[in-house]
Design a protein around this motif. Sequence first.
Motif, PDB file in Angstrom:
ATOM      1  N   GLU A 113      18.804  35.834  60.386  1.00 56.99           N
ATOM      2  CA  GLU A 113      19.677  35.895  59.209  1.00 56.99           C
ATOM      3  C   GLU A 113      18.859  35.992  57.931  1.00 56.99           C
ATOM      4  N   HIS A 157      17.336  39.536  57.597  1.00 54.17           N
ATOM      5  CA  HIS A 157      18.312  40.527  57.136  1.00 54.17           C
ATOM      6  C   HIS A 157      18.502  40.442  55.616  1.00 54.17           C
ATOM      7  N   LYS A 158      18.489  39.229  55.085  1.00 53.62           N
ATOM      8  CA  LYS A 158      18.643  39.060  53.635  1.00 53.62           C
ATOM      9  C   LYS A 158      17.445  39.619  52.879  1.00 53.62           C
TER      10      LYS A 158
END
Length: 312
Positions: free
Chosen positions: A172, A175-176
């Motif tokens: 996560e 991806h950011k």
Amino acid sequence: MILKDKTLQKVTSPMAKAGQKQEQDVAFFLRRAFKDHPNVFVINDFKFTHNNETAQIDHLIIYTYGFILVESKSITGEVKVNEVGEWSRSLGNKWSGMSSPIKQVELQQKLLREMLLENKADILGKVFGIQTGFGGRSWDNLCAVSSNAIIHRETIPKGVSRQLVKTEFLVEKLHKIMRLSLDMIKKVNLFDTRAYFNNEELESVTSFLMAQLKPEILESDKTENITSPATQNISEIKTDSLLECKACGEKSDYSPQYGKYGYFIKCNKCDTNTSMKIPCLSCNSKSTKVSKKNTTYTLSCTDCTSANVLIS
């Protein structure tokens, strides 16, 4: 795409076992997230030497907009970082200092950048006569700690806290950082102003990095055997009986390379690229995989479990 898997070593101490388990966990999440992604490349255990200095990056990610280095750290207790960036961890009921994994990965990044910059002419070449480089590409570092660690974020400097992530939240976080649009498989987001690598440049960068891999220590008492039973009995077959240029038929005058679609040979006579992934020699199945260990390239079949040396 996973360019290199995690290499398991035969370790005995509890601390070494925990460290290896943490690297395996991180490699697992990276494989699940990016094994089929055409714009994200992962090299686990990237060990290289430059300017007489050697560095080992636990997990190196190369993507359209730059590079991310991930340091794996097994911490099962509590971890604190004070205002000057000094780390401490709990072991049972006792606290002790520890070296900063953030500083460690920063040193690795520095050496990697130096190596890429010194070789930029060979890696990226020129466009319309202008020397290209690595300017503007993103460089990020992360430290992935064990999921059962307790992080005292209320006292950790904000900069360090942003780089510190538990394993299950790593993808996560990536991806950011990468901010890859959904249509990036076909093209770059025109509204993104970040400097980027096109597909040819990505292939060149990853090929260069794979060529720098430092050979693994293969002594039987130091390396755990993690090969499948099929690869333990490899048939030695002459190279020119297996691989040949698809354009001119050349069977020996070529060089092995790695690109976006896997291992291939580049013909020295006509410059044509030919994939090393050929049908199985035993059952003719197309479910084959090419692997590399040092200078040996092996073709393995997942259907009949046979294996053959392509290049040695």
